[in-house]
Enzyme design. Structure first.
Site, PDB file in Angstrom:
ATOM      1  N   VAL A   1       1.577   3.015 -32.040  1.00  0.00           N
ATOM      2  CA  VAL A   1       0.758   3.738 -33.094  1.00  0.00           C
ATOM      3  C   VAL A   1       1.950   4.061 -34.415  1.00  0.00           C
ATOM      4  O   VAL A   1       1.261   4.986 -35.697  1.00  0.00           O
ATOM      5  CB  VAL A   1       0.968   5.390 -32.480  1.00  0.00           C
ATOM      6  CG1 VAL A   1       0.009   6.513 -33.345  1.00  0.00           C
ATOM      7  CG2 VAL A   1       0.192   5.946 -30.966  1.00  0.00           C
ATOM      8  N   CYS A   2       2.710   4.136 -34.357  1.00  0.00           N
ATOM      9  CA  CYS A   2       3.845   4.489 -35.420  1.00  0.00           C
ATOM     10  C   CYS A   2       3.416   3.081 -37.383  1.00  0.00           C
ATOM     11  O   CYS A   2       3.274   4.607 -37.385  1.00  0.00           O
ATOM     12  CB  CYS A   2       5.509   3.916 -35.318  1.00  0.00           C
ATOM     13  SG  CYS A   2       6.335   5.224 -33.601  1.00  0.00           S
TER      14      CYS A   2
END
Length: 188
Positions: A55-56
């Site tokens: 996600v980051c």
């Protein structure tokens, strides 16, 4: 967790420089960033759990895509995690969408800044997915944390920054260019 109206903590951390990957070398990749590095500017400081995750990089790249718009608002974007500056550099080299990241990635390996902000995840021991907008006087004007698995919306952070910079009353879903609330025209 520190919130709106609180003073953003003093800090001094290593970071990877905001240079394009092709221009980075061992002599210029690491910089020191402090709470005094960007005097007179607004700050958008966002933290994410870990490098080399899924996600980051999506949200880091999205903040990067909007960096010019933040800069046009006299705002410095800073990303960060509890990973080291060496891990940040390796990740930028590995993750294509981070090659030309236009802002520094803070390395809070001692967890001093994340601890002072109150955003260390008590189960994972990493930074929570937290975002702060800090005014030029060092006062937190916006704070948000989402679940470790849920990415944030950098366009919403930009919208809130625009609203804060009007120093006016901004209604729900207000965006730059919309009317603000004029109390002289409000009827009881």
């Amino acid at each position: 967790m520190l919130g709106v109206g609180d003073k953003f903590p003093e800090f001094n951390v290593k970071a990877t420089a905001e240079l394009p990957l092709k221009d980075i070398n061992i002599h210029n990749v690491f910089i020191d960033v402090t709470d005094k590095s960007y005097p007179g500017k607004w700050l958008v400081v966002f933290f994410y759990p870990k490098d080399f995750t899924f996600v980051c990089p999506t949200e880091i790249a999205a903040f990067g895509d909007l960096n010019t718009e933040f800069a046009d608002r006299d705002t410095q974007v800073l990303g960060g995690s509890t990973d080291s500056e060496f891990v940040h550099w390796a990740w930028r080299k590995y993750q294509e969408e981070l090659h030309d990241l236009p802002f520094p990635l803070l390395a809070d390996v001692k967890r001093e800044l994340t601890g002072a902000l109150g955003i260390l995840d008590k189960h994972e021991g990493v930074a929570q997915r937290a975002t702060f907008i800090v005014d030029p006087d060092g006062i937190i004007r916006f704070a948000m944390v989402t679940d470790l698995n849920v990415g944030r919306n950098p366009k919403e952070v930009l919208r809130v920054l625009d609203a804060l910079q009007t120093d006016e009353l901004c209604p729900c879903n207000w965006k730059k260019g919309d009317e603000t609330i004029d109390l002289d025209k409000v009827t009881a």
